[in-house]
Design a protein around this motif. Structure first.
Motif, short mmCIF file in Angstrom:
data_model
loop_
_atom_site.label_atom_id
_atom_site.label_comp_id
_atom_site.label_asym_id
_atom_site.label_seq_id
_atom_site.Cartn_x
_atom_site.Cartn_y
_atom_site.Cartn_z
N PRO A 7 -0.48 10.85 -4.19
CA PRO A 7 -1.39 9.74 -4.49
C PRO A 7 -2.73 9.88 -3.77
O PRO A 7 -2.82 10.53 -2.73
CB PRO A 7 -0.63 8.51 -3.96
CG PRO A 7 0.80 8.92 -3.93
CD PRO A 7 0.78 10.38 -3.58
N LYS A 8 -3.72 9.24 -4.35
CA LYS A 8 -5.05 9.24 -3.73
C LYS A 8 -5.36 7.86 -3.14
O LYS A 8 -4.92 6.83 -3.67
CB LYS A 8 -6.12 9.57 -4.78
CG LYS A 8 -6.07 11.01 -5.26
CD LYS A 8 -7.23 11.27 -6.22
CE LYS A 8 -7.03 12.51 -7.05
NZ LYS A 8 -6.85 13.74 -6.30
N ILE A 9 -6.12 7.86 -2.07
CA ILE A 9 -6.56 6.61 -1.45
C ILE A 9 -7.92 6.22 -2.02
O ILE A 9 -8.84 7.04 -2.08
CB ILE A 9 -6.68 6.78 0.09
CG1 ILE A 9 -5.30 7.00 0.71
CG2 ILE A 9 -7.39 5.57 0.71
CD1 ILE A 9 -5.34 7.36 2.18
N ARG B 204 -21.35 16.68 -2.49
CA ARG B 204 -20.63 17.64 -1.66
C ARG B 204 -20.00 18.73 -2.52
O ARG B 204 -19.82 18.56 -3.73
CB ARG B 204 -19.60 16.96 -0.78
CG ARG B 204 -18.48 16.26 -1.49
CD ARG B 204 -17.63 15.49 -0.47
NE ARG B 204 -18.33 14.30 0.01
CZ ARG B 204 -18.07 13.67 1.16
NH1 ARG B 204 -17.14 14.14 1.96
NH2 ARG B 204 -18.73 12.59 1.50
N MET C 95 -11.37 8.31 -1.19
CA MET C 95 -11.54 8.84 0.15
C MET C 95 -11.68 10.36 0.07
O MET C 95 -11.01 11.01 -0.73
CB MET C 95 -10.33 8.46 1.00
CG MET C 95 -10.41 8.88 2.45
SD MET C 95 -8.93 8.31 3.35
CE MET C 95 -9.17 9.18 4.91
N GLU C 96 -12.55 10.92 0.91
CA GLU C 96 -12.78 12.37 0.91
C GLU C 96 -12.04 13.03 2.07
O GLU C 96 -11.78 12.40 3.09
CB GLU C 96 -14.28 12.67 1.07
CG GLU C 96 -15.17 12.11 -0.03
CD GLU C 96 -15.18 12.98 -1.28
OE1 GLU C 96 -14.45 14.00 -1.33
OE2 GLU C 96 -15.92 12.63 -2.22
N ASN C 97 -11.73 14.31 1.90
CA ASN C 97 -11.19 15.09 3.02
C ASN C 97 -12.14 15.03 4.21
O ASN C 97 -13.37 14.99 4.04
CB ASN C 97 -11.01 16.55 2.60
CG ASN C 97 -9.74 16.76 1.79
OD1 ASN C 97 -8.94 15.84 1.63
ND2 ASN C 97 -9.55 17.97 1.29
N ARG D 208 -17.53 21.15 -4.35
CA ARG D 208 -16.19 21.06 -4.97
C ARG D 208 -15.86 22.42 -5.57
O ARG D 208 -16.75 23.21 -5.89
CB ARG D 208 -16.19 20.03 -6.11
CG ARG D 208 -16.85 18.73 -5.84
CD ARG D 208 -16.00 17.82 -4.99
NE ARG D 208 -16.67 16.53 -4.77
CZ ARG D 208 -16.19 15.59 -3.98
NH1 ARG D 208 -15.05 15.76 -3.32
NH2 ARG D 208 -16.84 14.45 -3.80
N TYR E 122 -11.09 18.12 -7.52
CA TYR E 122 -11.27 17.33 -6.31
C TYR E 122 -10.07 17.51 -5.40
O TYR E 122 -8.93 17.66 -5.87
CB TYR E 122 -11.42 15.85 -6.67
CG TYR E 122 -12.64 15.55 -7.49
CD1 TYR E 122 -13.88 15.37 -6.88
CD2 TYR E 122 -12.58 15.47 -8.88
CE1 TYR E 122 -15.02 15.11 -7.64
CE2 TYR E 122 -13.70 15.20 -9.65
CZ TYR E 122 -14.91 15.02 -9.02
OH TYR E 122 -16.03 14.76 -9.77
N GLN E 123 -10.32 17.48 -4.10
CA GLN E 123 -9.24 17.52 -3.12
C GLN E 123 -9.40 16.32 -2.19
O GLN E 123 -10.51 16.04 -1.72
CB GLN E 123 -9.29 18.84 -2.34
CG GLN E 123 -9.01 20.04 -3.26
CD GLN E 123 -9.05 21.37 -2.54
OE1 GLN E 123 -9.95 21.63 -1.75
NE2 GLN E 123 -8.05 22.21 -2.81
N ASN E 124 -8.32 15.60 -1.97
CA ASN E 124 -8.39 14.34 -1.25
C ASN E 124 -7.30 14.24 -0.20
O ASN E 124 -6.29 14.96 -0.28
CB ASN E 124 -8.27 13.18 -2.25
CG ASN E 124 -9.34 13.20 -3.32
OD1 ASN E 124 -9.15 13.81 -4.37
ND2 ASN E 124 -10.46 12.59 -3.06
N PRO E 125 -7.47 13.35 0.77
CA PRO E 125 -6.46 13.20 1.83
C PRO E 125 -5.11 12.77 1.28
O PRO E 125 -5.01 12.14 0.22
CB PRO E 125 -7.04 12.09 2.72
CG PRO E 125 -8.50 12.09 2.45
CD PRO E 125 -8.63 12.47 1.00
#
Lengths: 182, 182
Positions: free
Chosen positions: A37-39, B21, A72-74, B23, B34-37
């Motif tokens: 899942p993504k935040i 940014r 939210m991004e890394n 990607r 996209y890469q996310n937390p």
């Protein structure tokens, strides 16, 4: 997902050894490609008792009102993500005063985390993804023109808590898929 | 990431139009990856004032103690993820009593969400990823044998709050990369 992002070969859906659910696994290098899942982090920006909303200049829900929030991004914290999104969408600087709501939306694998915040100087203007931004009292909120159920749910609880003595206790919940939106 | 998971062509790092940014973007089909937390959901399982910890049977930190927690999966809520992980790692059923800590770990792009929970029947035993599980008082916690800084930070705050009158207010924070672990 059709191809392995590590080696470019095809992937297949299967349950890896020691796991209990299907994953995309590379047919050549065996890399397991987990999906999680993504935040969505954002804020409830307040200024003299009014709340700042943004009217969306992008799809989905173009033209409808929302709280400033986004993926939210890394490499950032949840608080940094909320402040960044508030700046990007509403050109507003906030001081975060607490985490207010954590809502899971399992059918789209998202978790919303919305922070209470105070505008630092009262300044705001629409960012690239907003048509306009405006401060609203509870009775002025465009309740029928809100972009997402999670925003409506959060704002309803927020204005209910505002009149209570015990501050703003953390709100948790789940947003269920709306049948009419199938 | 080297290849596009949609079409199998190579990807390159660049800033897409309208973004700010870098990607991974497919050089053929232009898909933006996209890469996310990721969210790590877990619990602080309590039984008669003691807390259930698990000794890890897997890397990293094999043999060290931790709270039951793991990556949230698509299609579930944060609470369901915390309950599932508690079952998988400690074979314990919990009733969630509140969200206790939300910690961002930006250098590894993780967000920990740890819930307070009560064991439903006091039963537990090591799951596949645990060597053993045990209930601990504050003074019994193996503080020098904890697997992760976020677990230590959460347990320290938890036992401090336990003796206070105002319950367990939500804890937020950021875990900074430890220089010696570079």
């Amino acid at each position: 997902m059709k191809f392995c992002s590590s080696c470019g070969a095809g992937v297949s859906l299967r349950i890896p050894a020691g796991d209990n659910r299907e994953r995309f696994v590379c047919t050549r290098c065996q890399t397991i490609h987990y999906q999680n899942p993504k935040i969505v982090a954002g804020s409830i920006p307040e200024w003299n008792g009014r709340i700042l909303l943004c009217r969306r200049a992008i799809e989905p829900r173009y033209g409808l009102w929302t709280l400033p929030a986004g993926f939210m991004e890394n490499g950032e914290t949840t608080e940094q993500a909320a402040m960044r999104e508030t700046w990007e969408e509403a050109r507003a600087r906030i001081e975060i005063t607490g985490l207010y709501s954590v809502f899971s939306i399992p059918h789209i694998s998202q978790v919303y985390m919305l922070f209470r915040g105070k505008l630092v100087d009262g300044a705001y203007e629409p960012g690239q993804e907003s048509l306009e931004c405006e401060l609203f009292d509870a009775h002025q909120i465009p309740w029928e023109q809100l972009a997402f159920p999670v925003v409506k749910e959060t704002l309803q609880r927020y204005f209910a808590d505002k009149d209570k003595a015990n501050g703003f206790p953390l709100q948790r919940g789940e947003i269920i898929k709306h049948p009419r939106r199938d």
